[in-house]
Design an enzyme around this catalytic site. Structure first.
Site, PDB file in Angstrom:
ATOM      1  N   GLN A 125      63.931  72.059   7.772  1.00  0.00           N
ATOM      2  CA  GLN A 125      62.471  72.159   7.857  1.00  0.00           C
ATOM      3  C   GLN A 125      62.103  72.479   9.306  1.00  0.00           C
ATOM      4  O   GLN A 125      62.343  71.675  10.206  1.00  0.00           O
ATOM      5  CB  GLN A 125      61.812  70.855   7.415  1.00  0.00           C
ATOM      6  CG  GLN A 125      60.290  70.919   7.391  1.00  0.00           C
ATOM      7  CD  GLN A 125      59.666  69.602   6.981  1.00  0.00           C
ATOM      8  OE1 GLN A 125      60.308  68.566   7.032  1.00  0.00           O
ATOM      9  NE2 GLN A 125      58.412  69.615   6.572  1.00  0.00           N
ATOM     10  N   SER A 128      57.696  71.387  13.232  1.00  0.00           N
ATOM     11  CA  SER A 128      57.223  70.855  14.513  1.00  0.00           C
ATOM     12  C   SER A 128      57.624  71.754  15.676  1.00  0.00           C
ATOM     13  O   SER A 128      58.665  72.426  15.650  1.00  0.00           O
ATOM     14  CB  SER A 128      57.787  69.450  14.749  1.00  0.00           C
ATOM     15  OG  SER A 128      57.320  68.549  13.774  1.00  0.00           O
ATOM     16  N   SER A 160      64.801  68.872  10.830  1.00  0.00           N
ATOM     17  CA  SER A 160      65.737  68.076  10.042  1.00  0.00           C
ATOM     18  C   SER A 160      66.834  68.948   9.441  1.00  0.00           C
ATOM     19  O   SER A 160      66.569  70.024   8.901  1.00  0.00           O
ATOM     20  CB  SER A 160      65.003  67.347   8.907  1.00  0.00           C
ATOM     21  OG  SER A 160      63.963  66.557   9.419  1.00  0.00           O
ATOM     22  N   GLU A 243      55.996  66.252  -0.075  1.00  0.00           N
ATOM     23  CA  GLU A 243      56.759  65.399   0.822  1.00  0.00           C
ATOM     24  C   GLU A 243      56.167  63.994   0.875  1.00  0.00           C
ATOM     25  O   GLU A 243      56.885  62.998   0.873  1.00  0.00           O
ATOM     26  CB  GLU A 243      56.778  66.022   2.221  1.00  0.00           C
ATOM     27  CG  GLU A 243      57.562  65.224   3.243  1.00  0.00           C
ATOM     28  CD  GLU A 243      57.545  65.879   4.611  1.00  0.00           C
ATOM     29  OE1 GLU A 243      58.421  65.548   5.425  1.00  0.00           O
ATOM     30  OE2 GLU A 243      56.642  66.695   4.879  1.00  0.00           O
TER      31      GLU A 243
END
Length: 380
Positions: A125, A128, A160, A243
């Site tokens: 993912q 950020s 991640s 999520e």
């Protein structure tokens, strides 16, 4: 809401329980934040996929078995109760896949989902950025139009699974004149493509659970755009709502932990310590409440409903429940709890500390609840 299982659901649950009993590794796999552990978890995902248990609610043509959402919840309960390995492919299976089902093309579903289910392509993912963590709309990474696709540039962080993953999904600013939630495009990209540099981020335990991703004019074809260009924020909310609201943290995780906690109380608890006894009971009740809430969500989705901002309430609940269960277990174990590695509770507690951060920080989720559910004015 009917909580009695029909014959199909009961048969499915029993089949899953029997398979897990025969196949769950006798000893826990090494952490998937290591190269060896990552490879072994890939093998486990392939074994699940061979039994069509990797993503049971997907259509059979993509590697699932057309199970209902209720059956998926039952699978999760059995999975955690059996002590099965953590899912190294969870970013793809539980976040990207639901987004593709809602906004992807038929070609994307056929190309992306089967290798995802088999663990052949593990996804990171990439949301950020150094100056856009909780406030993801402040991102600066860009996507520029070019012949047949896009050129991605910028930096992603706290990604991640990126240290060992194959591909990633993320948002990029495609309209240079846009601000905040506008002018963003949701793209998939190869972590081994030319122009991509992945730098692992060491955690306190020395394992790279995250990585920074640097992109320098990385070419991505048009076929890897999810949804419409410049409309990525709306699409990303599908990912975020799944999520926070249903798939990433199913009730099975907390039911199994609460059962372990209750057993720990039976072994070590002091009946005279009513305060600690109440904390154990509260944890068990919280796990059951979360289970029932999830059944209600599944019923609503089965009737055609959608996940919305109420997923922020859900996220606030499970992130606190995870901490409460772990902290209660450590208090039961006593002053040397952190030294008892064999129990697994210290590691669970350390991971639970991140719960109020990943999936959207609790502070941001409280703002969402206040503004979008309670109708309170925006803060200044």
């Amino acid at each position: 809401m009917d909580l009695d299982l029909d014959e199909r659901a009961t048969a499915f649950r029993d089949e899953v329980r029997k398979w897990l009993s025969a196949h769950v590794p006798e000893h826990p796999l090494p952490s998937f934040d290591t190269a060896k552990g990552f490879a072994l978890h890939r093998e486990w995902e392939a074994k699940l996929a061979e039994a069509r248990l990797s993503a049971v609610s997907w259509p059979a043509e993509y590697g699932g078995r057309d199970s209902s959402l209720l059956e998926w919840v039952l699978f999760e309960e059995e999975y955690y109760a059996a002590g099965a390995p953590d899912r190294v492919g969870q970013n793809g299976i539980f976040m990207l896949a639901p987004t593709l089902f809602s906004h992807g093309t038929g070609e994307q579903l056929a190309r992306v989902l089967p290798p995802m289910a088999r663990g052949e392509q593990v996804w990171a993912q990439a949301w950020s950025e150094p100056d856009a963590g909780s406030d993801i709309a402040a991102m600066r990474s860009t996507a520029r139009r070019t012949d047949g696709g896009w050129l991605l540039s910028g930096q992603k962080t706290w990604s991640s699974r990126a240290a060992f993953a194959d591909r990633a999904f993320g948002l990029f600013r495609s309209d240079p004149a846009s601000v905040r939630h506008h002018g963003l495009t949701y793209l998939m990209f190869d972590l081994r493509a030319e122009g991509v540099r992945v730098r692992p981020i060491g955690q306190l335990d020395g394992e790279p659970g995250f990585a920074e991703i640097f992109l320098d004019d990385v070419f991505v074809p048009d076929e890897d755009v999810i949804g419409e260009p410049d409309n990525g924020w709306r699409i990303a909310m599908t990912t975020a709502n799944n999520e926070r609201g249903l798939s990433l943290r199913s009730p099975g995780r907390f039911l199994a932990a609460a059962a372990r906690l209750a057993q720990l109380w039976r072994e070590l608890g002091d009946p005279a310590d009513t305060a600690l006894a109440q904390r154990v009971a509260d944890a068990w009740i919280g796990a059951r409440a979360y289970q029932l809430y999830t059944f209600a969500t599944v019923t609503r989705l089965a009737d055609g409903g959608q996940l919305g901002p109420e997923s922020s309430v859900n996220k606030l609940f499970w992130s606190k429940l995870d901490l409460d269960i772990s902290e209660t277990a450590l208090d039961l174990l006593g002053p040397d709890a952190e030294l008892r590695d064999g129990t697994g509770w210290p590691q669970r507690w350390l991971f639970a500390l991140a719960g109020p951060i990943y999936g959207g920080t609790d502070q941001i989720q409280r703002n969402t609840v206040a503004e979008r559910l309670l109708g309170l004015p925006r803060g200044r």
